[in-house]
Design an enzyme around this catalytic site. Structure first.
Site, PDB file in Angstrom:
ATOM      1  N   LYS A  67      45.077 -28.315  -6.026  1.00 59.06           N
ATOM      2  CA  LYS A  67      45.629 -27.267  -5.570  1.00 59.06           C
ATOM      3  C   LYS A  67      46.891 -28.238  -4.025  1.00 59.06           C
ATOM      4  CE  LYS A  67      45.416 -22.806  -3.102  1.00 59.06           C
ATOM      5  NZ  LYS A  67      46.825 -22.531  -3.867  1.00 59.06           N
ATOM      6  N   ARG A 109      20.810 -36.839  -2.978  1.00 59.78           N
ATOM      7  CA  ARG A 109      20.724 -36.116  -1.595  1.00 59.78           C
ATOM      8  C   ARG A 109      18.986 -36.218  -0.711  1.00 59.78           C
ATOM      9  NH1 ARG A 109      24.830 -31.324  -0.655  1.00 59.78           N
ATOM     10  NH2 ARG A 109      26.710 -32.314  -0.521  1.00 59.78           N
ATOM     11  N   GLY A 132      31.409 -34.063  -3.530  1.00 60.37           N
ATOM     12  CA  GLY A 132      32.092 -33.180  -4.629  1.00 60.37           C
ATOM     13  C   GLY A 132      32.316 -34.134  -5.969  1.00 60.37           C
ATOM     14  N   GLY A 183      32.338 -31.500   1.649  1.00 59.93           N
ATOM     15  CA  GLY A 183      33.622 -30.728   2.450  1.00 59.93           C
ATOM     16  C   GLY A 183      33.011 -32.033   3.724  1.00 59.93           C
TER      17      GLY A 183
HETATM   18  C1  3PG Z   1      27.340 -29.338   1.150  1.00 59.55           C
HETATM   19  O1  3PG Z   1      26.826 -29.329  -0.208  1.00 59.55           O
HETATM   20  O2  3PG Z   1      29.002 -29.762   0.521  1.00 59.55           O
HETATM   21  C2  3PG Z   1      26.705 -28.846   1.808  1.00 59.55           C
HETATM   22  O3  3PG Z   1      25.764 -28.857   1.408  1.00 59.55           O
HETATM   23  C3  3PG Z   1      26.963 -27.934   2.662  1.00 59.55           C
HETATM   24  O4  3PG Z   1      26.680 -26.810   2.036  1.00 59.55           O
HETATM   25  P1  3PG Z   1      27.954 -25.125   2.195  1.00 59.55           P
HETATM   26  O5  3PG Z   1      29.003 -25.643   1.564  1.00 59.55           O
HETATM   27  O6  3PG Z   1      27.545 -24.478   1.755  1.00 59.55           O
HETATM   28  O7  3PG Z   1      27.565 -25.301   3.694  1.00 59.55           O
END
Ligand code: 3PG
Ligand code: MG
Length: 386
Positions: free
Chosen positions: A194, A34, A344, A367
């Site tokens: 899930k 990142r 992720g 997310g």
């Molecule tokens: C992530 O790692 O998905 C982003 O940096 C957002 O982090 P957060 O889910 O703690 O808002």
């Protein structure tokens, strides 16, 4: 969306929101993807004479907690850019303002973890104003946090002239094209534990994709809905109804594993056996897709104009159950079409198999990428359009 081309940065103080939420182990950065992903915007702004003031969150601290300090990120950024990076121990206020005022054109200042301030996640207008006081222009390059309506991702954008950075613009362009105008056939492989966590994503791809390949423990509610035995596999009652509905709506495009790898428990030293078919015997749990499924999914992915992959096919963190995820990762990496991987777990799996550089686009958002692909408006992006 407004981009860097829309603003003049010479001599300006630019508040640049980045997503430096990187994994740390004992204060050491274990993956700086990142940070490297933010370099094009940082360099573009420096070249144009901006004084760059970086804002980021790190993890989810409860108030000021030194374990979540961004200080190690200043050192890494200095290594990567080859220039000094000043660090402010306060997010806003006198120290931050003094350091910002000392920046020369092309200089870089990193502020302490913005989530040390309660006003951040509350999107408090007074805190957004304190952030805005540090800069003349706001640039958002934090795609990974674009689904958060926080002060540094949303509130401050309303207070300063604002634009999207290079990374944010590119992520949005690639993912929106996947939704609206993909090269066909579009084949999506979605795994994870899930159904309910991924239901909006599954709905979105069922509406758009030519094939949707399911893996991970989330296949068991589908099997249960079809009347198969699931043994002690992860299969929650609340997932049954959504699985039934998805089957009813898209069974011709939705593909489920045809064989499985079973374990007698969730452990690296579990007893392991293969199952040709979908009926899991009592005392066993499905922990990976089988070889026939892997081969079939690989063939589908190789025939795709566009591939999207999110979520592991099995318990890849346990070696006996990693083969399915590895096979899909390798198939994605070698597929001739456009290949897009959500962040992720899938990003972690690609990195674990040494394939992170072998896909067309590896999203820096977990997310955020999923919410965008679900078709939801992201607050950090909408505010740059208004
Ligand atoms: C992530 O790692 O998905 C982003 O940096 C957002 O982090 P957060 O889910 O703690 O808002
Ligand atoms: Mg997170």
């Amino acid at each position: 969306m407004r981009t860097l081309e829309d603003l003049d940065f010479a001599d300006k103080r630019v508040l640049l929101r980045v997503d430096f939420n990187v994994p740390l182990a004992d204060g050491e950065i274990t993956d700086d993807t990142r940070v490297r992903a933010a370099l094009p915007t940082i360099e573009a702004l420096r070249k144009r004479g901006a004084r760059v003031i970086l804002v980021s969150h790190l993890d989810r601290p409860e108030g000021r907690d030194p374990r979540y300090s961004l200080r190690p990120l200043a050192a890494r950024l200095a290594e990567l850019t080859g220039v000094d990076v000043a660090f402010s121990e306060t997010v806003v206020g006198a120290q931050a303002e003094a350091l910002a005022a000392q920046l020369a054109p092309g200089g870089i200042l990193l502020l302490e973890n913005v989530r040390f301030e309660d006003g951040e996640t509350a999107n408090d207008p007074a805190f957004a104003a304190a952030l805005a006081a540090l800069g003349d222009i706001y640039v958002d390059d934090a795609f990974g946090a674009a689904h958060r309506a926080h002060a540094s991702t949303e509130g401050v954008a309303r207070l300063l002239p604002s634009a999207a950075g290079v990374l944010l613009s590119h992520e949005v362009e690639v993912l929106e094209r996947l939704l609206t105008d993909p090269e066909r056939p579009l084949v999506a492989a979605v795994g994870g534990a899930k159904v309910t966590d991924k239901i909006a994503l599954l709905d979105s791809f069922l509406a758009r994709a030519d094939a949707l390949l399911i893996g991970g423990a989330m296949c068991f509610p589908f099997f249960a809905a079809e009347g198969h035995a699931t043994g002690s596999s992860l299969c929650e009652d609340e997932d049954l109804e959504p699985a039934r509905r998805l089957l009813a709506e898209g069974s011709e495009r939705l593909e489920l594993p045809i064989d499985l790898v079973l374990g007698d428990r969730f452990a690296a030293d579990a007893e392991v056996r293969e199952l040709a078919g979908r009926d899991v015997p009592d005392g066993w749990m499905g922990l990976d897709i089988g070889q026939l499924t892997s081969a079939h999914y690989a063939e589908r992915l190789h025939g795709a104009g566009t591939v999207f992959w999110n979520g592991p096919m099995g318990a890849f963190e346990l070696e006996p159950f990693a083969a399915g995820t590895r096979a899909v990762a390798e198939a994605v990496a070698s597929a001739p079409g456009i290949t897009i991987v959500g962040g992720g777990d899938s990003a972690a799996a690609l990195a674990q198999f040494g394939l992170a550089d072998s896909v067309t686009h590896l999203s820096t958002g977990g997310g955020a990428a999923l919410e965008l692909l679900e078709g939801r408006p992201l607050p950090g992006i909408e505010v740059l359009r208004s």
